[in-house]
Design a protein around this motif. Structure first.
Motif, PDB file in Angstrom:
ATOM      1  N   LYS A   1       0.820  -1.206   0.000  1.00 19.59           N
ATOM      2  CA  LYS A   1       0.000   0.000   0.000  1.00 19.59           C
ATOM      3  C   LYS A   1       0.859   1.263   0.000  1.00 19.59           C
ATOM      4  O   LYS A   1       0.617   2.179  -0.785  1.00 19.59           O
ATOM      5  N   TYR A   2       1.836   1.314   0.884  1.00 21.32           N
ATOM      6  CA  TYR A   2       2.575   2.559   1.053  1.00 21.32           C
ATOM      7  C   TYR A   2       3.784   2.710   0.134  1.00 21.32           C
ATOM      8  O   TYR A   2       4.207   3.831  -0.130  1.00 21.32           O
TER       9      TYR A   2
ATOM     10  N   ASN B   1       1.706   2.120  -3.670  1.00 19.58           N
ATOM     11  CA  ASN B   1       0.442   2.865  -3.782  1.00 19.58           C
ATOM     12  C   ASN B   1      -0.702   2.009  -4.337  1.00 19.58           C
ATOM     13  O   ASN B   1      -1.486   2.467  -5.156  1.00 19.58           O
TER      14      ASN B   1
END
Length: 65
Positions: A27-28, A31
């Motif tokens: 996710k980080y 993205n």
């Protein structure tokens, strides 16, 4: 009942580790939010199952003593 509790705890712990060390970096860093969404749901459901089995095992142990 204790064996069921133990197996559920292990499976729930693995789901937490997958969420923490695989889905969150995806996710980080990349993205891409979908893995957190799906593994978050899986982890949440497994945690609720874990909590129910924990209560059931606790009640069973108390009844035996």
């Amino acid at each position: 009942m204790i064996n069921l509790y133990r197996k559920t705890a292990i499976i729930e712990g693995i789901s937490y580790l997958i969420l923490l060390f695989i889905a969150m970096p995806i996710k980080y860093i990349l993205n891409i939010a979908e893995p957190v969404k799906y593994f978050g749901w899986i982890h949440g459901v497994l945690f609720l199952i874990y909590a129910v089995i924990l209560i059931a095992a606790s009640l069973k142990i108390q009844m035996e003593h």
